[in-house]
Design a protein around this motif. Structure first.
Motif, PDB file in Angstrom:
ATOM      1  N   ASN A   7       0.879  -1.153   0.004  1.00 23.59           N
ATOM      2  CA  ASN A   7       0.088  -0.092  -0.062  1.00 23.59           C
ATOM      3  C   ASN A   7       0.942   1.132  -0.096  1.00 23.59           C
ATOM      4  OD1 ASN A   7      -2.305  -1.630   0.137  1.00 23.59           O
ATOM      5  ND2 ASN A   7      -2.151  -1.995   2.438  1.00 23.59           N
ATOM      6  N   GLN A   8       1.029   1.866  -0.945  1.00 25.68           N
ATOM      7  CA  GLN A   8       1.779   3.294  -1.342  1.00 25.68           C
ATOM      8  C   GLN A   8       0.886   3.878  -1.906  1.00 25.68           C
ATOM      9  OE1 GLN A   8       5.742   2.755  -2.723  1.00 25.68           O
ATOM     10  NE2 GLN A   8       5.830   0.542  -2.032  1.00 25.68           N
ATOM     11  N   LEU A   9       0.354   4.976  -1.188  1.00 25.51           N
ATOM     12  CA  LEU A   9      -0.740   6.156  -1.900  1.00 25.51           C
ATOM     13  C   LEU A   9      -0.107   7.493  -1.963  1.00 25.51           C
ATOM     14  CD1 LEU A   9      -3.393   4.950   0.532  1.00 25.51           C
ATOM     15  CD2 LEU A   9      -3.250   4.180  -2.169  1.00 25.51           C
ATOM     16  N   PRO A  10       0.165   8.026  -3.265  1.00 23.00           N
ATOM     17  CA  PRO A  10       0.627   9.127  -3.362  1.00 23.00           C
ATOM     18  C   PRO A  10      -0.022  10.523  -2.712  1.00 23.00           C
ATOM     19  CG  PRO A  10      -0.248   8.678  -5.449  1.00 23.00           C
ATOM     20  CD  PRO A  10      -0.364   7.430  -4.609  1.00 23.00           C
ATOM     21  N   GLY A  11       0.312  11.266  -2.373  1.00 20.61           N
ATOM     22  CA  GLY A  11      -0.231  12.548  -1.955  1.00 20.61           C
ATOM     23  C   GLY A  11       0.721  13.704  -1.553  1.00 20.61           C
ATOM     24  N   ALA A  26      -0.588  15.516   8.166  1.00 22.09           N
ATOM     25  CA  ALA A  26      -1.870  15.539   7.454  1.00 22.09           C
ATOM     26  C   ALA A  26      -1.429  15.400   5.997  1.00 22.09           C
ATOM     27  CB  ALA A  26      -2.547  16.626   7.693  1.00 22.09           C
ATOM     28  N   VAL A  27      -1.840  14.538   5.136  1.00 20.49           N
ATOM     29  CA  VAL A  27      -1.581  14.367   3.880  1.00 20.49           C
ATOM     30  C   VAL A  27      -2.877  14.253   3.091  1.00 20.49           C
ATOM     31  CG1 VAL A  27      -0.663  12.642   2.301  1.00 20.49           C
ATOM     32  CG2 VAL A  27       0.275  13.102   4.347  1.00 20.49           C
ATOM     33  N   ARG A  28      -3.030  14.941   2.024  1.00 16.83           N
ATOM     34  CA  ARG A  28      -4.207  14.741   0.938  1.00 16.83           C
ATOM     35  C   ARG A  28      -3.709  14.007   0.022  1.00 16.83           C
ATOM     36  NH1 ARG A  28      -8.194  18.434  -0.200  1.00 16.83           N
ATOM     37  NH2 ARG A  28      -8.611  18.177   2.211  1.00 16.83           N
ATOM     38  N   LEU A  29      -4.509  12.793  -0.232  1.00 14.01           N
ATOM     39  CA  LEU A  29      -4.225  11.575  -0.967  1.00 14.01           C
ATOM     40  C   LEU A  29      -4.718  12.219  -2.592  1.00 14.01           C
ATOM     41  CD1 LEU A  29      -5.221   8.567   0.880  1.00 14.01           C
ATOM     42  CD2 LEU A  29      -2.954   9.540   0.477  1.00 14.01           C
ATOM     43  N   GLY A  30      -4.108  11.493  -3.362  1.00 17.17           N
ATOM     44  CA  GLY A  30      -4.349  11.748  -5.002  1.00 17.17           C
ATOM     45  C   GLY A  30      -5.851  11.923  -5.306  1.00 17.17           C
ATOM     46  N   GLY A  31      -6.571  10.950  -4.420  1.00 10.13           N
ATOM     47  CA  GLY A  31      -8.156  10.743  -4.802  1.00 10.13           C
ATOM     48  C   GLY A  31      -9.004  11.919  -4.122  1.00 10.13           C
ATOM     49  N   GLY A  32      -8.297  12.621  -3.316  1.00 11.66           N
ATOM     50  CA  GLY A  32      -8.911  14.009  -2.677  1.00 11.66           C
ATOM     51  C   GLY A  32      -9.339  13.500  -0.860  1.00 11.66           C
ATOM     52  N   GLN A  33      -8.887  12.221  -0.566  1.00 10.88           N
ATOM     53  CA  GLN A  33      -9.290  11.814   0.893  1.00 10.88           C
ATOM     54  C   GLN A  33      -8.004  12.054   1.706  1.00 10.88           C
ATOM     55  OE1 GLN A  33      -8.640   9.643  -1.764  1.00 10.88           O
ATOM     56  NE2 GLN A  33      -9.600   7.652  -1.600  1.00 10.88           N
ATOM     57  N   ASP A  34      -8.173  12.439   2.819  1.00  9.92           N
ATOM     58  CA  ASP A  34      -7.131  12.876   3.947  1.00  9.92           C
ATOM     59  C   ASP A  34      -6.869  11.834   4.709  1.00  9.92           C
ATOM     60  OD1 ASP A  34      -6.946  15.655   3.272  1.00  9.92           O
ATOM     61  OD2 ASP A  34      -9.170  16.032   3.843  1.00  9.92           O
ATOM     62  N   ILE A  35      -5.470  11.647   5.135  1.00 10.74           N
ATOM     63  CA  ILE A  35      -4.835  10.541   5.852  1.00 10.74           C
ATOM     64  C   ILE A  35      -4.057  11.467   6.850  1.00 10.74           C
ATOM     65  CG2 ILE A  35      -2.949  10.108   4.489  1.00 10.74           C
ATOM     66  CD1 ILE A  35      -3.696   6.900   5.014  1.00 10.74           C
ATOM     67  N   THR A  36      -3.740  10.718   8.209  1.00  9.60           N
ATOM     68  CA  THR A  36      -2.808  11.182   9.100  1.00  9.60           C
ATOM     69  C   THR A  36      -1.813  10.200   9.384  1.00  9.60           C
ATOM     70  OG1 THR A  36      -4.603  12.677   9.865  1.00  9.60           O
ATOM     71  CG2 THR A  36      -2.610  12.177  11.409  1.00  9.60           C
ATOM     72  N   ALA A  37      -0.768  10.491   9.326  1.00  9.43           N
ATOM     73  CA  ALA A  37       0.463   9.804   9.804  1.00  9.43           C
ATOM     74  C   ALA A  37       0.921  10.204  11.155  1.00  9.43           C
ATOM     75  CB  ALA A  37       1.627   9.748   8.668  1.00  9.43           C
ATOM     76  N   ALA A  38       1.405   9.556  12.247  1.00 10.64           N
ATOM     77  CA  ALA A  38       2.070  10.110  13.478  1.00 10.64           C
ATOM     78  C   ALA A  38       3.635   9.342  13.147  1.00 10.64           C
ATOM     79  CB  ALA A  38       1.317   9.330  14.586  1.00 10.64           C
ATOM     80  N   ILE A  39       4.365  10.281  12.929  1.00 10.59           N
ATOM     81  CA  ILE A  39       5.851  10.043  12.541  1.00 10.59           C
ATOM     82  C   ILE A  39       6.707  10.853  13.633  1.00 10.59           C
ATOM     83  CG2 ILE A  39       5.533   9.345  10.493  1.00 10.59           C
ATOM     84  CD1 ILE A  39       6.557  11.879   9.553  1.00 10.59           C
ATOM     85  N   THR A  40       8.058  10.380  13.846  1.00  5.89           N
ATOM     86  CA  THR A  40       8.887  11.310  14.851  1.00  5.89           C
ATOM     87  C   THR A  40       9.307  12.595  14.059  1.00  5.89           C
ATOM     88  OG1 THR A  40      10.852  10.290  13.917  1.00  5.89           O
ATOM     89  CG2 THR A  40       9.916   8.846  15.614  1.00  5.89           C
ATOM     90  N   VAL A  41       9.596  13.410  15.045  1.00  2.56           N
ATOM     91  CA  VAL A  41       9.862  14.553  14.626  1.00  2.56           C
ATOM     92  C   VAL A  41      11.363  14.682  13.983  1.00  2.56           C
ATOM     93  CG1 VAL A  41      10.970  17.096  15.401  1.00  2.56           C
ATOM     94  CG2 VAL A  41       8.861  16.213  16.434  1.00  2.56           C
TER      95      VAL A  41
END
Length: 139
Positions: A7-11, A26-41
């Motif tokens: 699963n690799q979704l461009p955004g 916060a990432v806006r995917l190519g299809g217009g949906q939003d996805i949130t990633a919690a990653i280290t600073v």
């Protein structure tokens, strides 16, 4: 670099909220949906992420849960509506391909879950992905 992550979704990064150790992106995917990633600073800094950065959201198939209807009252931020494209079953596990606007996801769930949910091609589903299970790759 080759990755086993299906699963690799461009955004595009739309917002970064840094904390002391972790950040939400916060990432806006190519299809217009939003996805949130919690990653280290540190990861935000190492990848050079800023608003407008092109990224790929990476999610292991075993981290994609499926529901057959609206899901409320969960702390899971990432809920992507889609349609089952195909189901492959083994003795214990199943692979479910889900079409979402602008892309495709694979979910690795138990065969019992496929049977319990009545998953078959054409069935509407909601893919559920915790923000801590979403990694980001630059570009």
């Amino acid at each position: 670099m080759a990755l086993s992550i299906r699963n690799q979704l461009p955004g595009t990064v739309t917002a970064i909220t840094p904390g002391e150790v972790m950040a939400t992106v916060a990432v806006r995917l190519g299809g217009g949906q939003d996805i949130t990633a919690a990653i280290t600073v540190d990861a935000v800094r190492d990848l050079g992420l800023t608003e407008g950065s092109a990224v790929r959201a990476l999610v292991k198939s075993t981290e994609v849960a499926l529901a057959t209807g609206s899901v409320d009252g969960l702390s899971i931020r990432n809920k992507l509506r889609g349609t089952v494209l195909g189901v492959g079953t083994g003795g214990a596990m199943a692979s479910v391909k889900v079409g979402v606007e602008g892309g495709e996801l694979t979910s690795a769930i138990t065969r019992d879950a496929v049977d319990d949910l009545g998953l078959a091609p054409g069935a509407p589903v909601v893919a559920l992905i915790k923000a801590t299970e979403v990694s980001l790759a630059a570009g």
